[in-house]
Enzyme design. Structure first.
Site, mmCIF file in Angstrom:
data_model
loop_
_atom_site.group_PDB
_atom_site.id
_atom_site.type_symbol
_atom_site.label_atom_id
_atom_site.label_comp_id
_atom_site.label_asym_id
_atom_site.label_seq_id
_atom_site.Cartn_x
_atom_site.Cartn_y
_atom_site.Cartn_z
ATOM 1 N N ALA A 65 0.827 -1.217 0.000
ATOM 2 C CA ALA A 65 0.000 0.000 0.000
ATOM 3 C C ALA A 65 0.853 1.255 0.000
ATOM 4 O O ALA A 65 1.903 1.321 0.656
ATOM 5 C CB ALA A 65 -0.921 -0.001 1.217
ATOM 6 N N GLY A 106 1.507 -5.983 0.823
ATOM 7 C CA GLY A 106 0.456 -6.199 -0.160
ATOM 8 C C GLY A 106 0.985 -6.628 -1.514
ATOM 9 O O GLY A 106 0.282 -7.295 -2.274
ATOM 10 N N GLU A 109 1.255 -10.252 -1.258
ATOM 11 C CA GLU A 109 -0.104 -10.794 -1.214
ATOM 12 C C GLU A 109 -0.728 -10.831 -2.607
ATOM 13 O O GLU A 109 -1.466 -11.758 -2.948
ATOM 14 C CB GLU A 109 -0.953 -9.981 -0.242
ATOM 15 N N GLU A 129 4.311 -6.603 7.952
ATOM 16 C CA GLU A 129 3.265 -5.885 8.681
ATOM 17 C C GLU A 129 3.424 -5.952 10.200
ATOM 18 O O GLU A 129 3.108 -4.990 10.903
ATOM 19 C CB GLU A 129 1.888 -6.418 8.277
#
Length: 255
Positions: A65, A106, A109, A129
């Site tokens: 992000a 992300g 991911e 994270e």
């Protein structure tokens, strides 16, 4: 005029989808997430495209992000599609990730939401994270244990440590390892091999293989959202973000 941050290139049955924000290591903001969602819809709806390739740049696939955009009120999550327009509802057709450099948070991911990963030796993959008081909330913690041994997935989840491209290949997370600068080329070649096969058979095969390991995904996604919602209002997450901005170790309080 706004410069598009997602570039599409159609090649003989393969749709190459490239994230183009090199100045922020392909961090995902809201416009980019929406463009990616449109690209994956095009992949599924265009009969000429049988396989997709998702590519970043030479330095990064994606670092997750765009925190500045998030702080400004933007969301890199597309409703019904997930982070980057991908992680909750990947395309029906096969999607190959081509990774150079960083695939973090992300970004990893998104790669895990793809069906195959081609990576260069210099790739670094991780879910950092927990070092910011968060969890990987775009399916990474759900998909990683299906791709890696439990002990490796757990270590990555709890420490935020990274895997190199060579380590990921040895652990079979990466299906093809190439020299730096060749990930996109190799991924397109792999996608072209898939595109030679019967499209309905390929899509059915993808669906069945995923069903064999993702049977409880919907329930787990709900649990993931619940846990992340609790963390987002914690003292620790504010401290983790502040420590990152101030380039200092965080002082966790567990609240």
């Amino acid at each position: 005029m706004t410069v598009p941050t997602v570039v599409l290139e159609a090649r003989d049955g393969v749709l190459v989808i490239s994230i183009d924000r090199p100045e922020v290591l392909n961090a995902i903001d809201q416009p980019t997430a929406e463009l990616l969602a449109h690209a994956f819809t095009r992949l599924d709806e265009d009969d000429r495209a049988r396989v997709g390739v998702l590519h970043g740049g030479a330095k990064a696939f994606s670092t997750g992000a765009d925190l500045r955009a998030v702080a400004a009120g933007q969301s890199p999550v597309v409703p019904g599609r997930g982070f980057g327009g991908l992680t909750e509802r990947p395309p029906r057709k096969p999607l190959v990730a081509a990774i150079e450099g960083y695939a973090l948070g992300g970004g990893l991911e998104m790669a895990l939401a793809c069906d195959l990963i081609v990576a260069s030796r210099t790739t670094q993959l991780g879910l950092p994270e927990v070092t910011r008081g968060l969890i990987a909330s775009a399916g990474g913690l759900l998909r990683l244990p299906t791709r890696l041994p439990h002990s490796v997935a757990m270590r990555m989840a709890l420490t935020g440590e990274r895997l190199t491209g060579e380590q990921a290949f040895d652990l079979h997370l990466v299906s093809e390892l190439v020299e730096p600068g060749r990930a996109q080329e190799a991924a397109v070649a792999l996608a072209a091999r898939i595109a030679e096969n019967a499209p309905l058979s390929v899509q059915a095969s993808k669906r069945l293989v995923n069903a064999a390991v993702d049977g409880a995904t919907d329930e787990l996604l709900r649990l993931q959202a619940e846990l992340q919602a609790r963390l987002l209002v914690s003292w620790d997450v504010a401290e983790g973000i502040a420590a990152f901005k101030e380039k200092r170790p965080p002082r966790w309080e567990g609240r």
